[in-house]
Motif scaffolding. Sequence first.
Motif, PDB file in Angstrom:
ATOM      1  N   HIS A  75     -27.793  52.427 -95.236  1.00 14.89           N
ATOM      2  CA  HIS A  75     -26.449  52.005 -94.845  1.00 14.89           C
ATOM      3  C   HIS A  75     -25.887  50.998 -95.845  1.00 14.89           C
ATOM      4  O   HIS A  75     -26.631  50.364 -96.607  1.00 14.89           O
ATOM      5  N   GLN A  79     -29.466  48.263 -94.361  1.00 16.39           N
ATOM      6  CA  GLN A  79     -30.369  48.747 -93.317  1.00 16.39           C
ATOM      7  C   GLN A  79     -30.701  50.221 -93.544  1.00 16.39           C
ATOM      8  O   GLN A  79     -29.916  50.972 -94.149  1.00 16.39           O
ATOM      9  N   SER A  81     -32.096  53.862 -91.733  1.00 11.82           N
ATOM     10  CA  SER A  81     -32.416  54.677 -90.553  1.00 11.82           C
ATOM     11  C   SER A  81     -33.333  55.808 -91.000  1.00 11.82           C
ATOM     12  O   SER A  81     -33.082  56.451 -92.021  1.00 11.82           O
ATOM     13  N   ALA A  94     -34.638  52.694 -86.461  1.00 14.30           N
ATOM     14  CA  ALA A  94     -33.302  52.209 -86.825  1.00 14.30           C
ATOM     15  C   ALA A  94     -32.961  51.014 -85.941  1.00 14.30           C
ATOM     16  O   ALA A  94     -33.659  50.722 -84.967  1.00 14.30           O
ATOM     17  N   LYS A  97     -28.267  49.918 -82.195  1.00 17.85           N
ATOM     18  CA  LYS A  97     -26.919  50.491 -82.175  1.00 17.85           C
ATOM     19  C   LYS A  97     -26.876  51.803 -82.952  1.00 17.85           C
ATOM     20  O   LYS A  97     -26.308  52.799 -82.492  1.00 17.85           O
ATOM     21  N   THR A  98     -27.506  51.819 -84.119  1.00 14.19           N
ATOM     22  CA  THR A  98     -27.539  53.031 -84.938  1.00 14.19           C
ATOM     23  C   THR A  98     -28.367  54.114 -84.269  1.00 14.19           C
ATOM     24  O   THR A  98     -28.010  55.303 -84.317  1.00 14.19           O
TER      25      THR A  98
END
Length: 406
Positions: A75, A79, A81, A94, A97-98
Amino acid sequence: AYLYGRLSDDERIYMRPPPGIKLPGLQSGQVLRLRACLYGLKQAGRRWAMKFREIIKAIGLTRSEHDHAVFYRIHPDGQVSIIFIHVDDMTLVALMKTMLILKRRIAEHVEVTDMGELHWTLGIEVKRDRSLRTIYLTQRSYIKSIIQRYGFANLKPLSMPFDPSSPLSADQSPVDPVDVAFMRDKPYRSALGGLMYASVGTRPDITYAVSQLARYGHNPGIAHWTALKRVYQYLIGTTELWLRLGGLDDEDIPAGYSDADGMSNADRHAISGYVFLMGGAVSWSSKRQDIVSLSTTEAEYVALTHAAKEAIWLRNLLVEIFNIKSFPVPLLSDSTGAISLSKDDRFHARTKHIDIRFHFIRFAVEEKRILLSYCPTDDMVADTLTKALPSMKVKHFASSMGLVKA
């Protein structure tokens, strides 16, 4: 999962309608052309994999070039995922929220069963300690089940998976009719297969024993069966061990140990062993070399090449997924001779007979992909992957690989 796969236009497969099925316009003797995959088709697994790749691409993740079962997205804020998949079992890593967004978008394409926070995956129990940054893995339930399945539950626990004083050989295979009759009903291959999943999953301490037992699966004798039972007896006493990974004091890059048992085998085929640690063992191997080495140094040199290939793969995987700066992987050996051969080619007269593919380690060292250094034999963790050891060393190296009671 396989039912989501779709056959291409050039794959023409027909089937008879299942008994009792009535379809409009279907006449007696007619067959159906398959458009979707069914379980049992050779193409089903591949078509599901292709379907899942399409889904992953649609939700913005990229397939790793170094492990095709790993999908990731970096991201803008740094970050990452990650999705790991085995057929239709998925693990998501992750921010919460993701993760919720990923779950919702995957569910738009396929039916999803959300099992919540990861506690089990592929028969492996998972436990986390966030304060210490550790993950613990165990297959204790699976190990208990195979011990019960093959009737070993009442055996006495032992402290070593392999007896150093009782080497195995092909000469112990049965030739006498009595021995052949005794072994006929023994589930040697099946019981060995049960051990293999534990060996590759969370129990590197039995890997050497399992690799040795696998050599005699075509015609096992009483001695081989006794050695197989011994591994189960060792597991009975160590069922509660967990594989600990990570930790506050551990490095974020893998450190490797490479070793070889050069000349103790009757056929002079050395055993290569390596293990890579990130708090605990994340990758390990015990494998018989396919060449006859002329010296212990040569066997260690070949073992370093096998370990270097794994080290480079781990390095590339971490660099790709976590978008970190490339780094040399520390690789330790207890052979000063092998280290010298790997760093300099001035010993050409002694090494010109070695196959060129085993000189790959020199290229890896020169390119700074591998950082070779010496490790005393008493601290060589990979030693337990190359030979049978006494009880105290078995416990010491198992602990060094991260096997603890949690």
